[in-house]
Each structure stands twice: as C-alpha cells, then as structure tokens.
Design a protein around this motif. Structure first.
Motif, PDB file in Angstrom:
ATOM      1  N   MET A   1      47.075  52.995  44.765  1.00 40.02           N
ATOM      2  CA  MET A   1      46.720  51.751  44.077  1.00 40.02           C
ATOM      3  C   MET A   1      46.946  50.576  45.019  1.00 40.02           C
ATOM      4  SD  MET A   1      46.035  52.683  40.816  1.00 40.02           S
ATOM      5  CE  MET A   1      46.544  51.457  39.630  1.00 40.02           C
ATOM      6  N   ILE A   2      45.993  49.671  45.093  1.00 37.36           N
ATOM      7  CA  ILE A   2      46.106  48.494  45.940  1.00 37.36           C
ATOM      8  C   ILE A   2      46.681  47.352  45.107  1.00 37.36           C
ATOM      9  CG2 ILE A   2      44.861  46.845  47.368  1.00 37.36           C
ATOM     10  CD1 ILE A   2      42.745  48.949  47.853  1.00 37.36           C
ATOM     11  N   GLN A   3      47.912  46.951  45.423  1.00 33.87           N
ATOM     12  CA  GLN A   3      48.556  45.882  44.671  1.00 33.87           C
ATOM     13  C   GLN A   3      48.578  44.571  45.438  1.00 33.87           C
ATOM     14  OE1 GLN A   3      52.441  47.458  43.744  1.00 33.87           O
ATOM     15  NE2 GLN A   3      51.665  48.727  42.070  1.00 33.87           N
ATOM     16  N   PHE A  25      36.757  40.372  47.107  1.00 37.64           N
ATOM     17  CA  PHE A  25      37.178  41.768  47.116  1.00 37.64           C
ATOM     18  C   PHE A  25      38.566  41.917  46.486  1.00 37.64           C
ATOM     19  CE2 PHE A  25      39.511  45.296  48.980  1.00 37.64           C
ATOM     20  CZ  PHE A  25      38.639  46.350  48.752  1.00 37.64           C
ATOM     21  N   SER A  28      38.404  41.580  42.762  1.00 39.70           N
ATOM     22  CA  SER A  28      37.753  42.724  42.116  1.00 39.70           C
ATOM     23  C   SER A  28      38.689  43.914  41.986  1.00 39.70           C
ATOM     24  CB  SER A  28      36.502  43.130  42.893  1.00 39.70           C
ATOM     25  OG  SER A  28      36.847  43.740  44.142  1.00 39.70           O
ATOM     26  N   GLN A  29      39.697  43.996  42.864  1.00 37.01           N
ATOM     27  CA  GLN A  29      40.649  45.101  42.824  1.00 37.01           C
ATOM     28  C   GLN A  29      41.907  44.769  42.020  1.00 37.01           C
ATOM     29  OE1 GLN A  29      39.800  48.195  44.174  1.00 37.01           O
ATOM     30  NE2 GLN A  29      37.891  47.021  44.257  1.00 37.01           N
ATOM     31  N   ALA A  31      44.168  42.753  42.925  1.00 36.64           N
ATOM     32  CA  ALA A  31      45.264  42.677  43.888  1.00 36.64           C
ATOM     33  C   ALA A  31      45.548  41.230  44.264  1.00 36.64           C
ATOM     34  CB  ALA A  31      44.913  43.469  45.147  1.00 36.64           C
ATOM     35  N   ILE A 152      33.668  55.667  44.804  1.00 38.05           N
ATOM     36  CA  ILE A 152      34.832  55.962  45.643  1.00 38.05           C
ATOM     37  C   ILE A 152      34.614  57.345  46.247  1.00 38.05           C
ATOM     38  CG2 ILE A 152      37.336  56.218  45.759  1.00 38.05           C
ATOM     39  CD1 ILE A 152      36.541  53.449  44.893  1.00 38.05           C
ATOM     40  N   LEU A 171      42.319  55.122  42.505  1.00 40.40           N
ATOM     41  CA  LEU A 171      41.454  53.962  42.716  1.00 40.40           C
ATOM     42  C   LEU A 171      40.199  54.037  41.854  1.00 40.40           C
ATOM     43  CD1 LEU A 171      41.656  53.480  46.594  1.00 40.40           C
ATOM     44  CD2 LEU A 171      42.532  51.936  44.834  1.00 40.40           C
ATOM     45  N   ARG A 174      41.133  53.215  38.241  1.00 39.58           N
ATOM     46  CA  ARG A 174      41.409  51.791  38.071  1.00 39.58           C
ATOM     47  C   ARG A 174      40.121  50.967  38.139  1.00 39.58           C
ATOM     48  NH1 ARG A 174      45.909  48.214  41.375  1.00 39.58           N
ATOM     49  NH2 ARG A 174      45.393  46.202  40.450  1.00 39.58           N
ATOM     50  N   SER A 175      39.219  51.344  39.037  1.00 39.87           N
ATOM     51  CA  SER A 175      37.971  50.594  39.212  1.00 39.87           C
ATOM     52  C   SER A 175      36.881  51.033  38.239  1.00 39.87           C
ATOM     53  CB  SER A 175      37.457  50.773  40.648  1.00 39.87           C
ATOM     54  OG  SER A 175      38.428  50.392  41.590  1.00 39.87           O
ATOM     55  N   LEU A 191      33.193  52.781  48.938  1.00 37.90           N
ATOM     56  CA  LEU A 191      34.537  52.641  49.490  1.00 37.90           C
ATOM     57  C   LEU A 191      34.975  54.040  49.890  1.00 37.90           C
ATOM     58  CD1 LEU A 191      37.209  51.232  50.122  1.00 37.90           C
ATOM     59  CD2 LEU A 191      37.862  51.561  47.735  1.00 37.90           C
TER      60      LEU A 191
END
Length: 224
Positions: A1-3, A25, A28-29, A31, A152, A171, A174-175, A191
C-alpha cells in the motif's frame, strides 16, 4: 500500500513541468506527498570556478557564473514551485509537505523510512540509471509521458515471489482496478510492479515506461 510518496525534485531539472502530474497521481492513490527540493551541490561548486560561464536565454551571450547568483536563482525557483504545489494540492485536497536539501539525488534515494515510497520522474530519451539494479528500497518510476492507468500488473521473474504478488493484490483492491500476473508486458501502459533486477526492466528505456513500482531485488531484500 502506498501511504506516503517522497518526490526528490532537482530544481535545475525539467521535472517541475510535471508537477501537476505528480500531485494528481498522489491524490489518485490516496497518498500524501512530501517533496524534497534538491540543490545540486556539484552545480553550486561549479560557480566557484573562475572560468565558469552561463549562457543567457534572452541574449545568447556568455556571462560569469557565481555560486551566490546560482543560489539566488535556485531560491526563486523553489519559491515559485512551492506556491504552485500549494495551489495544486488545495485543488486535489492533497496532504503535502516539503523541505530543501543540498546534495545528489541518487544518494538521497536510500534514506527514507519503510512506510515511504520514493518517486523518480524520468526524462524522455535518457537511459535508466545503472544504480536501479542495486536498489535498497521501493521506488516508483513515472514516465515523462505518464498517463493514468487502468490495470495493475505484476511482472514476475520468480513464480514464488509472494511479497510482490501480495503488494499487487493490495494495490488493485485499493484502486478497484483489474489485477494480472505476467512475465512479459509492455511497460508503457498500466502500473507495473517488478523487482529492480527483472530482465524485462533492464532492457527497457525511459521512453518505454509509464509507471513502474520497483522493489529491491530479492537478494537485496533478504540481506544477502
């Protein structure tokens, strides 16, 4: 997970033109974005040389180059970028911060915490940095012509790479995007998640990449 994304932005590069792409970007994540404005110390030391010159963009004439002058120019550029970053972050409701650092970007890329993902915006036509194969932390590569992705993809070189698979699935969930596992995939779309030493990546150029999230080679990740 991108935080938390950490973007190492050199003030003398062409990356500031991609500021809106980076903010979009990160938003959108879901983050936060921490931008490190880098003053290249090698460039600043060049201003100490008596033979240093710069070419005026307005007149095309050469003129003496001084460290103090360079420092003022970088300060002005950083202030302009900070103001634009604040405006874009407010538009996208993005949690953001920044700091100023002096040095070389490649040396800074190994200093972030475990919950951070460093970001490197690629310039068109340049080869990928040779130091990527020895990466010690997660790194997100965004192409100079980055486009929003709709899938992904985990790029597997080792079918037992459970860490890479788990990250890709997380990911995708989450997306809310489709998730696929492949051994060969065009890097200029989607991605892509891959190990830093994946042969597909080592043969690619910067123009072939849209968005690639790199994890250290398994030998580096295992500490061997």
């Amino acid at each position: 997970m991108i935080q938390r994304l950490v973007w190492y932005l050199e003030l003398t590069s062409g990356e500031p033109e991609q500021l809106e792409t980076m903010v979009s970007f990160a938003a959108s994540q879901g983050a936060s974005l921490h931008t490190v404005f880098i003053e290249n110390d090698v460039l600043l030391r060049c201003g100490e040389l008596p033979c240093s010159r710069e070419i005026s963009q307005l007149t095309g004439r050469a003129r003496p180059l001084r460290s103090e002058q360079l420092a003022r120019q970088l300060h002005q550029r950083r202030e302009q970028l900070e103001q634009r970053l604040a405006m874009l972050a407010a538009r996208h409701t993005l949690n953001w911060s920044w700091k100023l650092a002096r040095g070389r970007r490649e040396r800074m890329l190994g200093t972030a915490g475990s919950d951070e993902v460093a970001v490197l915006m690629l310039s068109a036509g340049e080869p990928l940095p040779a130091w990527l194969a020895g990466l010690q932390r997660s790194l997100l590569l965004l192409g100079s012509r980055f486009r929003p992705f709709s899938r992904i993809v985990v790029l597997l070189d080792d079918g037992n790479d459970t860490e890479l698979l788990a990250l890709g699935q997380a990911l995708a969930e989450r997306s809310k995007l489709p998730f696929q596992v492949q051994r060969h995939v065009p890097l200029r779309s989607d991605l892509v998640l891959a190990r830093a030493d994946n042969p597909v990546l080592t043969k690619a150029g910067s123009t072939a990449i849209n968005a690639v999230l790199l994890l250290p080679a398994q030998s580096c990740a295992d500490g061997t």
